[in-house]
Design an enzyme around this catalytic site. Sequence first.
Site, mmCIF file in Angstrom:
data_model
loop_
_atom_site.group_PDB
_atom_site.id
_atom_site.type_symbol
_atom_site.label_atom_id
_atom_site.label_comp_id
_atom_site.label_asym_id
_atom_site.label_seq_id
_atom_site.Cartn_x
_atom_site.Cartn_y
_atom_site.Cartn_z
ATOM 1 N N ASP A 26 -4.668 3.850 -1.898
ATOM 2 C CA ASP A 26 -5.764 4.126 -0.961
ATOM 3 C C ASP A 26 -6.251 5.560 -1.089
ATOM 4 O O ASP A 26 -5.554 6.495 -0.681
ATOM 5 C CB ASP A 26 -5.277 3.898 0.481
ATOM 6 C CG ASP A 26 -5.118 2.425 0.811
ATOM 7 O OD1 ASP A 26 -6.115 1.690 0.717
ATOM 8 O OD2 ASP A 26 -3.996 2.020 1.172
ATOM 9 N N SER B 94 0.841 -1.199 0.000
ATOM 10 C CA SER B 94 0.000 0.000 0.000
ATOM 11 C C SER B 94 0.871 1.243 0.000
ATOM 12 O O SER B 94 1.646 1.482 0.938
ATOM 13 C CB SER B 94 -0.896 0.010 1.232
ATOM 14 O OG SER B 94 -1.450 1.301 1.374
ATOM 15 N N HIS C 168 -1.187 -1.040 -4.324
ATOM 16 C CA HIS C 168 -2.478 -0.720 -3.705
ATOM 17 C C HIS C 168 -2.494 0.786 -3.425
ATOM 18 O O HIS C 168 -1.590 1.323 -2.783
ATOM 19 C CB HIS C 168 -2.602 -1.537 -2.422
ATOM 20 C CG HIS C 168 -3.922 -1.445 -1.743
ATOM 21 N ND1 HIS C 168 -4.995 -2.219 -2.102
ATOM 22 C CD2 HIS C 168 -4.337 -0.666 -0.695
ATOM 23 C CE1 HIS C 168 -6.027 -1.937 -1.311
ATOM 24 N NE2 HIS C 168 -5.655 -0.994 -0.455
ATOM 25 N N MET D 276 -11.573 -5.853 5.027
ATOM 26 C CA MET D 276 -10.849 -4.900 5.868
ATOM 27 C C MET D 276 -10.662 -5.535 7.249
ATOM 28 O O MET D 276 -11.642 -5.869 7.923
ATOM 29 C CB MET D 276 -11.641 -3.594 6.023
ATOM 30 C CG MET D 276 -11.678 -2.712 4.793
ATOM 31 S SD MET D 276 -10.061 -2.234 4.152
ATOM 32 C CE MET D 276 -9.303 -1.444 5.573
ATOM 33 N N MET E 45 -12.041 4.862 -0.555
ATOM 34 C CA MET E 45 -12.699 5.075 0.746
ATOM 35 C C MET E 45 -13.259 6.488 0.716
ATOM 36 O O MET E 45 -12.812 7.381 1.443
ATOM 37 C CB MET E 45 -11.675 4.866 1.873
ATOM 38 C CG MET E 45 -11.347 3.394 2.088
ATOM 39 S SD MET E 45 -9.763 3.144 2.912
ATOM 40 C CE MET E 45 -8.680 3.292 1.501
ATOM 41 N N ASP F 158 -6.745 -6.657 3.981
ATOM 42 C CA ASP F 158 -6.180 -5.308 4.071
ATOM 43 C C ASP F 158 -6.273 -4.797 5.507
ATOM 44 O O ASP F 158 -7.371 -4.562 6.011
ATOM 45 C CB ASP F 158 -6.958 -4.394 3.105
ATOM 46 C CG ASP F 158 -6.353 -3.001 2.996
ATOM 47 O OD1 ASP F 158 -5.280 -2.767 3.565
ATOM 48 O OD2 ASP F 158 -6.977 -2.156 2.317
ATOM 49 N N HIS G 162 -8.323 1.562 -4.087
ATOM 50 C CA HIS G 162 -9.270 1.300 -3.001
ATOM 51 C C HIS G 162 -9.913 2.635 -2.634
ATOM 52 O O HIS G 162 -9.282 3.498 -2.027
ATOM 53 C CB HIS G 162 -8.495 0.683 -1.818
ATOM 54 C CG HIS G 162 -9.319 0.390 -0.617
ATOM 55 N ND1 HIS G 162 -8.761 0.012 0.592
ATOM 56 C CD2 HIS G 162 -10.657 0.407 -0.406
ATOM 57 C CE1 HIS G 162 -9.731 -0.179 1.484
ATOM 58 N NE2 HIS G 162 -10.886 0.061 0.893
ATOM 59 N N MET H 287 -8.766 8.440 0.055
ATOM 60 C CA MET H 287 -9.623 8.801 1.206
ATOM 61 C C MET H 287 -10.046 10.255 1.083
ATOM 62 O O MET H 287 -9.252 11.104 0.668
ATOM 63 C CB MET H 287 -8.843 8.610 2.514
ATOM 64 C CG MET H 287 -8.275 7.213 2.673
ATOM 65 S SD MET H 287 -7.493 7.019 4.270
ATOM 66 C CE MET H 287 -6.767 5.378 4.076
HETATM 67 C C1 DX5 Z 1 -6.444 1.421 5.553
HETATM 68 C C2 DX5 Z 1 -6.021 1.108 4.132
HETATM 69 C C3 DX5 Z 1 -4.940 0.128 4.042
HETATM 70 C C4 DX5 Z 1 -3.667 0.553 4.744
HETATM 71 C C5 DX5 Z 1 -3.029 -0.696 5.268
HETATM 72 O O1 DX5 Z 1 -7.589 2.174 5.533
HETATM 73 O O2 DX5 Z 1 -7.104 0.627 3.361
HETATM 74 O O3 DX5 Z 1 -4.676 -0.256 2.690
HETATM 75 O O4 DX5 Z 1 -2.763 1.218 3.926
HETATM 76 O O5 DX5 Z 1 -1.987 -0.338 6.092
HETATM 77 P P1 DX5 Z 1 -1.359 -1.390 7.113
HETATM 78 O O6 DX5 Z 1 -0.871 -2.547 6.294
HETATM 79 O O7 DX5 Z 1 -0.269 -0.591 7.768
HETATM 80 O O8 DX5 Z 1 -2.453 -1.783 8.064
HETATM 81 ZN ZN ZN Z 2 -6.604 -0.249 1.313
#
Ligand code: DX5
Ligand code: ZN
Length: 221
Positions: free
Chosen positions: A38, A11, A36, A140, A71, A178, A69, A40
């Site tokens: 993320d 990620s 990956h 998750m 969010m 994840d 991903h 947000m």
């Molecule tokens: C959290 C993300 C993850 C995050 C995982 O909301 O969706 O992808 O980057 O990070 P670790 O592996 O540190 O939990």
């Molecule tokens: Zn993620």
Amino acid sequence: MTKRSVRIAPSLLSADFGAFRQAAMDCIEAGADALHYDVMDGIFVPNITFGTHPIAALRRDFDVHFEVHLMIQSPERYIEDFARAGADTIIIQPESTVHLQRTLALIKQNGKQSGVALNPSTPLNVLEYVLDDIDHLLIMTVNPGFSGQKFIPAMRTKIADAARMIESSDKDIVLEIDGGVTADNAQEMIDLGATALVSGSGVFGYPGGVKCGIKALLAAV
Ligand code: DX5
Ligand code: ZN
């Protein structure tokens, strides 16, 4: 314990944002199967990260599978933008959209692999009538929003249940984990039925850096 093939997706959320390109290159050189990404929005989750521009820039330089991903609230607003920016798989959260099936269909219409990510408290049965629409299921194992959180133990049962659900559906759906995945628990995730692993702090925070972290994760599975 049997060794199975598993997809490793570091990620970029845990990367140094001032050296994003180098981070992506390090991940690919170390043997990552996908990156990956993320996204947000500060509404669906408390944190704000990045939009389409960084992935479009990375896409120009790297021929790697990008899983995005989302969010964000009402992700249907941005599916076309992320498809155009270079996503290969677009993963949405059912808690963030009223029209889950329509949004998954939109991802497919844009020629991308479609995925669903479930918050820890969201039951698997939200997927009962959309299994035909998904290529990818992401469990998750922390509450979304931040990297570096601890794996929630109750998610072990959910992963095993998800693996059974996919098996009995007879569909080719990637089962990805994840949140809180490290070299120490990666094999356990696979034994529960995972076929892909996201890792952020587990690889970027590894002693010696992300290349060592990815190698340790690959060696553990
Ligand atoms: C959290 C993300 C993850 C995050 C995982 O909301 O969706 O992808 O980057 O990070 P670790 O592996 O540190 O939990
Ligand atoms: Zn993620």
